[in-house]
Design a protein around this motif. Structure first.
Motif, mmCIF file in Angstrom:
data_model
loop_
_atom_site.group_PDB
_atom_site.id
_atom_site.type_symbol
_atom_site.label_atom_id
_atom_site.label_comp_id
_atom_site.label_asym_id
_atom_site.label_seq_id
_atom_site.Cartn_x
_atom_site.Cartn_y
_atom_site.Cartn_z
ATOM 1 N N MET A 182 -33.184 40.598 -13.354
ATOM 2 C CA MET A 182 -31.949 39.849 -13.121
ATOM 3 C C MET A 182 -32.063 39.074 -11.810
ATOM 4 S SD MET A 182 -27.986 41.220 -13.044
ATOM 5 C CE MET A 182 -28.051 41.614 -14.792
ATOM 6 N N SER A 183 -31.434 37.895 -11.780
ATOM 7 C CA SER A 183 -31.517 37.037 -10.609
ATOM 8 C C SER A 183 -30.893 37.699 -9.386
ATOM 9 C CB SER A 183 -30.809 35.711 -10.883
ATOM 10 O OG SER A 183 -30.773 34.916 -9.718
ATOM 11 N N VAL A 184 -31.447 37.386 -8.218
ATOM 12 C CA VAL A 184 -30.903 37.928 -6.972
ATOM 13 C C VAL A 184 -29.657 37.169 -6.524
ATOM 14 C CG1 VAL A 184 -33.104 38.879 -6.178
ATOM 15 C CG2 VAL A 184 -32.500 36.507 -5.624
ATOM 16 N N VAL A 185 -29.354 36.053 -7.163
ATOM 17 C CA VAL A 185 -28.094 35.336 -6.962
ATOM 18 C C VAL A 185 -27.580 34.935 -8.337
ATOM 19 C CG1 VAL A 185 -26.952 33.298 -5.999
ATOM 20 C CG2 VAL A 185 -28.688 34.482 -4.657
ATOM 21 N N LEU A 186 -26.407 35.409 -8.678
ATOM 22 C CA LEU A 186 -25.815 35.114 -9.981
ATOM 23 C C LEU A 186 -24.874 33.926 -9.848
ATOM 24 C CD1 LEU A 186 -24.905 38.772 -11.047
ATOM 25 C CD2 LEU A 186 -27.026 37.513 -11.508
ATOM 26 N N ARG A 187 -24.878 33.053 -10.857
ATOM 27 C CA ARG A 187 -23.985 31.897 -10.879
ATOM 28 C C ARG A 187 -23.219 31.901 -12.196
ATOM 29 N NH1 ARG A 187 -28.900 28.928 -9.646
ATOM 30 N NH2 ARG A 187 -28.500 27.505 -11.373
ATOM 31 N N GLU A 188 -21.912 31.721 -12.096
ATOM 32 C CA GLU A 188 -21.080 31.723 -13.290
ATOM 33 C C GLU A 188 -20.005 30.652 -13.158
ATOM 34 O OE1 GLU A 188 -17.915 34.632 -15.667
ATOM 35 O OE2 GLU A 188 -19.142 35.446 -14.023
ATOM 36 N N ARG A 189 -19.921 29.770 -14.125
ATOM 37 C CA ARG A 189 -18.876 28.759 -14.158
ATOM 38 C C ARG A 189 -17.621 29.341 -14.805
ATOM 39 N NH1 ARG A 189 -20.176 23.135 -14.239
ATOM 40 N NH2 ARG A 189 -21.977 22.828 -12.878
ATOM 41 N N ARG A 190 -16.521 29.179 -14.135
ATOM 42 C CA ARG A 190 -15.222 29.547 -14.683
ATOM 43 C C ARG A 190 -14.337 28.317 -14.599
ATOM 44 N NH1 ARG A 190 -13.735 35.832 -13.497
ATOM 45 N NH2 ARG A 190 -15.839 36.694 -13.678
#
Length: 252
Positions: free
Chosen positions: A1-9
């Motif tokens: 899993m990525s060490v920085v997660l990105r999620e569009r809301r």
């Protein structure tokens, strides 16, 4: 899993530092991943950003478990990693909200201070950390804290390395709200959505004006307001927002 997660809301980008076992301390991989996040945040479709950490910590700064860099290389690395993050956050013409979920220490504290708004969990702690390992504040910590707290309070705190609890941080004005841990992210996202929904470029241009205000004379700041107002007036959403306001006033 990525060490920085990105999620569009919707029009909000949620950025989560994701090395919970090390309190989200930075490695080279994490620096690269966060740089990618700022690149996505610069997209026109993103109108607000929430930055937080996974697990017990917000960010512990540099990972001291990593081998130390040679002095000259270390200086170069600082310029191209933490400093680059600070400048990227400042350059975004949109609000950045730090949801400080746990310990923010060293450059992690500086990263939180680089946000436009800081919300804190009741379990959050703020620790300068630099002087106790023989270093000075970096990643913009000295710049932001002098402005947020004033010289005397900022110096006293940085030099003592005292741990600051969330409620005292609220009293000092370092954070704007303290929430229960389970409420923090929900509140940060709601605030981001509210700011993202504001019409036109008003929020981003207000950020630009305030960022330069302390360095400007009154006359220069008045001229900057004229310039920013012209940019705001040119945005098509502004005319729609004004028309809607006029209609609401008529109905009253």
């Amino acid at each position: 899993m990525s060490v920085v997660l990105r999620e569009r809301r919707g029009s909000v980008l949620l950025v989560t530092m994701n090395r919970p076992d090390s309190l989200n301390a930075f490695t080279a991989e994490m620096h690269r991943a966060l740089s990618d996040a700022w690149l996505e945040a610069s997209s026109r479709e993103v109108r607000a950003v929430v930055l937080t950490g996974n697990g017990r910590g917000f960010c512990a700064g540099a990972d001291l478990a990593q081998p130390p860099l040679p002095e000259s290389l270390g200086n170069s690395t600082l310029r191209h990693t933490f400093n680059a993050h600070t400048l990227a956050m400042a350059a975004l013409e949109k609000p950045v909200i730090a949801a400080v979920n746990g310990a923010a220490a060293g450059a992690g504290l500086s990263l939180a201070c680089a946000a436009d708004i800081r919300l804190a969990s009741s379990t959050a702690k703020f620790v300068p950390a630099f002087v106790d390992i023989g270093l000075v504040p970096d990643a913009g910590g000295s710049w932001f804290l002098a402005r947020l707290l004033g010289y005397s309070r900022a110096f006293g705190w940085l030099a003592s390395n005292r741990r600051l609890e969330a409620q005292e941080a609220l009293q000092w004005g370092l954070v704007t709200e303290v929430l229960e841990p389970e409420e923090l992210l929900t509140r940060a996202l709601l605030l981001a959505e509210q700011l993202a929904a504001k019409p036109g470029r008003a929020v981003g241009l207000t950020k630009r004006l305030l960022s330069q205000a302390s360095r400007s004379s009154l006359a220069d700041q008045l001229e900057a307001e004229v310039e920013m107002q012209n940019l705001a007036l040119q945005d098509p959403e502004r005319a729609l927002a004004r028309a809607a306001m006029v209609e609401r006033l008529k109905q009253r």
